[in-house]
Structure formats: structure tokens, C-alpha cells
Write a protein that holds these residues in place. Sequence first.
Motif, mmCIF file in Angstrom:
data_model
loop_
_atom_site.group_PDB
_atom_site.id
_atom_site.type_symbol
_atom_site.label_atom_id
_atom_site.label_comp_id
_atom_site.label_asym_id
_atom_site.label_seq_id
_atom_site.Cartn_x
_atom_site.Cartn_y
_atom_site.Cartn_z
ATOM 1 N N LYS A 111 0.524 -1.314 0.540
ATOM 2 C CA LYS A 111 -0.116 0.355 0.258
ATOM 3 C C LYS A 111 1.085 1.208 0.080
ATOM 4 C CE LYS A 111 -3.531 2.526 3.089
ATOM 5 N NZ LYS A 111 -4.025 2.601 4.557
ATOM 6 N N MET A 112 1.837 1.212 0.955
ATOM 7 C CA MET A 112 2.788 2.216 0.673
ATOM 8 C C MET A 112 3.064 2.244 -0.391
ATOM 9 S SD MET A 112 1.940 4.159 3.645
ATOM 10 C CE MET A 112 3.140 4.969 3.945
ATOM 11 N N LYS A 113 3.881 1.688 -0.718
ATOM 12 C CA LYS A 113 5.236 1.624 -1.902
ATOM 13 C C LYS A 113 3.760 2.160 -3.181
ATOM 14 C CE LYS A 113 7.911 -2.122 -1.322
ATOM 15 N NZ LYS A 113 8.378 -3.385 -2.257
ATOM 16 N N GLN A 114 2.579 1.928 -3.339
ATOM 17 C CA GLN A 114 1.472 2.453 -4.807
ATOM 18 C C GLN A 114 1.928 3.690 -3.766
ATOM 19 O OE1 GLN A 114 0.634 0.321 -7.155
ATOM 20 N NE2 GLN A 114 1.630 -1.363 -6.613
ATOM 21 N N GLN A 115 1.144 4.012 -2.742
ATOM 22 C CA GLN A 115 1.111 5.705 -2.735
ATOM 23 C C GLN A 115 2.467 6.597 -2.794
ATOM 24 O OE1 GLN A 115 0.204 5.709 1.856
ATOM 25 N NE2 GLN A 115 -2.579 5.100 1.341
ATOM 26 N N GLU A 116 3.502 6.250 -2.495
ATOM 27 C CA GLU A 116 4.497 6.596 -2.787
ATOM 28 C C GLU A 116 5.143 6.749 -4.762
ATOM 29 O OE1 GLU A 116 7.876 8.678 -2.804
ATOM 30 O OE2 GLU A 116 6.258 8.416 -0.945
ATOM 31 N N ILE A 117 4.425 5.780 -4.944
ATOM 32 C CA ILE A 117 4.333 5.404 -6.682
ATOM 33 C C ILE A 117 3.790 6.689 -7.298
ATOM 34 C CG2 ILE A 117 3.798 4.347 -9.081
ATOM 35 C CD1 ILE A 117 5.325 1.514 -6.772
ATOM 36 N N LEU A 118 2.431 6.750 -6.961
ATOM 37 C CA LEU A 118 1.762 7.585 -6.817
ATOM 38 C C LEU A 118 1.477 9.362 -6.900
ATOM 39 C CD1 LEU A 118 -1.668 8.057 -8.251
ATOM 40 C CD2 LEU A 118 -2.577 7.657 -5.747
ATOM 41 N N ARG A 119 2.579 9.414 -5.103
ATOM 42 C CA ARG A 119 2.652 10.318 -4.857
ATOM 43 C C ARG A 119 3.785 10.886 -6.196
ATOM 44 N NH1 ARG A 119 6.571 13.069 -3.051
ATOM 45 N NH2 ARG A 119 7.805 11.002 -3.063
ATOM 46 N N LYS A 120 4.778 10.563 -6.249
ATOM 47 C CA LYS A 120 5.990 10.575 -6.941
ATOM 48 C C LYS A 120 5.208 11.240 -8.785
ATOM 49 C CE LYS A 120 9.891 8.570 -5.009
ATOM 50 N NZ LYS A 120 11.231 7.568 -5.035
ATOM 51 N N SER A 121 4.134 10.709 -8.781
ATOM 52 C CA SER A 121 3.765 10.757 -10.910
ATOM 53 C C SER A 121 3.096 11.727 -9.958
ATOM 54 C CB SER A 121 2.754 9.492 -10.533
ATOM 55 O OG SER A 121 2.194 9.535 -12.241
ATOM 56 N N GLU A 122 2.149 12.029 -9.067
ATOM 57 C CA GLU A 122 1.272 13.430 -8.802
ATOM 58 C C GLU A 122 1.987 14.614 -8.925
ATOM 59 O OE1 GLU A 122 -0.950 12.937 -5.961
ATOM 60 O OE2 GLU A 122 -2.414 11.962 -6.787
ATOM 61 N N GLU A 123 3.941 14.282 -8.411
ATOM 62 C CA GLU A 123 4.413 15.068 -8.269
ATOM 63 C C GLU A 123 4.928 15.844 -9.451
ATOM 64 O OE1 GLU A 123 8.005 14.622 -5.933
ATOM 65 O OE2 GLU A 123 6.910 15.576 -4.387
ATOM 66 N N LYS A 124 5.430 14.290 -10.119
ATOM 67 C CA LYS A 124 5.774 14.868 -11.242
ATOM 68 C C LYS A 124 5.181 15.094 -12.385
ATOM 69 C CE LYS A 124 7.382 12.259 -15.337
ATOM 70 N NZ LYS A 124 7.246 10.819 -16.270
ATOM 71 N N TYR A 125 3.916 15.066 -12.197
ATOM 72 C CA TYR A 125 2.643 15.657 -13.197
ATOM 73 C C TYR A 125 1.927 16.976 -13.113
ATOM 74 C CZ TYR A 125 2.824 11.433 -16.353
ATOM 75 O OH TYR A 125 3.335 10.386 -16.727
ATOM 76 N N ARG A 126 2.625 17.082 -11.944
ATOM 77 C CA ARG A 126 1.953 18.310 -11.331
ATOM 78 C C ARG A 126 2.769 19.570 -11.269
ATOM 79 N NH1 ARG A 126 -3.118 21.133 -10.653
ATOM 80 N NH2 ARG A 126 -3.552 18.905 -9.037
ATOM 81 N N GLY A 127 4.595 19.247 -11.134
ATOM 82 C CA GLY A 127 5.549 19.966 -11.787
ATOM 83 C C GLY A 127 5.667 20.408 -13.107
ATOM 84 N N ILE A 128 5.114 19.401 -14.282
ATOM 85 C CA ILE A 128 5.172 19.799 -14.827
ATOM 86 C C ILE A 128 3.886 20.272 -15.908
ATOM 87 C CG2 ILE A 128 4.687 18.815 -17.857
ATOM 88 C CD1 ILE A 128 5.967 16.315 -16.541
#
Length: 323
Positions: A111-128
Motif C-alpha cells: 500500500k505504501m509503495k503504491q502510494q509513493e509511486i502515485l505521489r511521485k507520479s502526481e508530483e511529477k505531472y503537477r510539476g510539469i
Amino acid sequence: MNLQTAILLEDQNRKVILTNKNFCKMIGIPSQPEELIGMDCSNSAEMTKHLFKEPEAFVRKITELVNQKKQVSSEIIELVDGKIYERDYIPLFSNNEHKGHLWHYTDVTEKMKQQEILRKSEEKYRGIITNINLGLIEVDRKEIIQYANKSFYEMSGYSEEELIGKKTLDVFHLQAEGKKIIDEIRIKRNQGISNVYEINVTVKNGINRWWAISGAPLYDSKGNIIGSIGIHLDITNQKLLEKELREAKNEAERTSEAKESFLANMSHEIRTPLSGIYGMMQLLSNTRMNREQESYVHSINKAILNLQTIVNDILDVSKINAG
């Protein structure tokens, strides 16, 4: 006993009353749950601390919880092997008398791994989205601005405080033609249609700009339209260039027309004296001349015929250009 999470129930003296197989497995105890009943857990933290990423903090936290007897939920604990546990501590009271406590461990590694992947993905695309050179804006179905990125603030001249929560048409002023376009776009959005359009808009301080907008409807998790999203490109400079090119083209066409008119008029004006010269040369050729004079007259007649051909060609070109 069959829960997929780890359970450890201790009495007020920290003796085991109940546990399950998942607890033995998660903590690494090579025993059956029933073999642990009655065991003293006072020193258990010291015995198992090597399994955890921060062993001293793990021991210190258990002592603190047992002493304070205050409920704690969803505490995250990391193990040295990369696993992540979520722990609950629940003190148990009967008639205000402490009777023991319950430890509840849940393996939340995936669960935490998936949340971290999702967080990084959101962070990446939010940054873009935040740093992209195109202005992005989200509005709800009432055209109230919900989000805008940095580039949109820069191209509009407004700050976040001046835009968020405001209605677009209350902030950006449009001409009658622009309002008509927006009305048509609103109908398309409600039908789930995406499109690209250009619009002339007045931004902050009365500055007039041209925007190319790629718009699309926004949906919720159930597929209902909840608003729209627009990506904006400032094409003001391109519009000015187009205007300059149109004006240059019109000027070139006017110049070409003037040139053709001049050539046609010039050709007609030349033909009149040319015809007179040709007539006089014909009369001269009928008079008595010596051979030298006849040679001169012949050369002049030949030059006149060549010049007439050129003038006629110019007139033909003028007629062709006139349709």
C-alpha cells in the motif's frame, strides 16, 4: 485468530493473553500462538528491535505508549528488510481500571509503495503542469476558476488570489464576437466535445491579447462532467505578424495593379507616336533616295516593327493580368 493482521493482547502486567499466527510471522517468532500465552513481554521489544530500521526508537516508543496508556492509531514503522507496518495501540480499561492493552499490526508495504509511486507520479505531472510554458486553467460548470498554473498567471497578469474562486467573464473581458464564441463553446463542453479556438481577450490593466485555447470537459470518477480544462497559448505576436503580412500583401497587390495600369497606359501612349514615325518612314521610302539613305530607312523600319511587337506584348500581358 484468522485475521490477516497481527494481534497481540497483553494484560496489565504485560503477560500475553492472546495472539495469532500473523503476529508470530510478522515479528519473526518461531512459535505457535498458543505457546506464547502467559509469556512476559516486558523485554520483548529489546529482543525484536533488530528487525526495525530505528531499533532504539522502536523500544522507546513502546515504553512510552505502555506508560502513558493513550490510544495511538496508524503509526508507521519501517523494518530493515524494507517492509512497512502500521501499528495501533489500544489501552483497555474496566471501571477506569487499566486491564491491559491491544497491539494491532498491519503490513502496509504494498500500500505504501503504491502510494509513493502515485505521489511521485502526481508530483511529477503537477510539476510539469505548474512549469509548462502553456497557461492551464480549470473551471467548474459555473465557469468559476478552480485552478490555474504559473504560466497562466503570468500571461493573464493576475495573481492566484485575484483568479481562484472568480468567474472567468468577470475577470476577462470579451468583445461581442468573443462572447458568442464562448456561448457556443459552453454548449459543446456540456455535450462532452473538445475543441481548439482563438479568442481576443482583455487581461489585467486593459491589455488586449489573442489566445489560442485547447479546451476539454472535466469528468469526475463516475463520468459526470464537472467543468472544463483549457490550455492557453498567447498568439498575440502571431496575430500582429498576420496583420502585417495582410497589409504587405494588399500593398503589393496595389503596387502590382499600379504597375500594370502604368504599363498599359505607357503602351498606348507609345503606339501613337510610333505609328506616326512609321507613317512618315513609309512616305520617306517613296521618295528618291540614294542607297545609303535606303539602308537607313530600312533599318529604321525594322526597329519600328520590333518596337511595335514589344508594345503589343506588354498590352497582351496587361490584358491577361486583367482576366
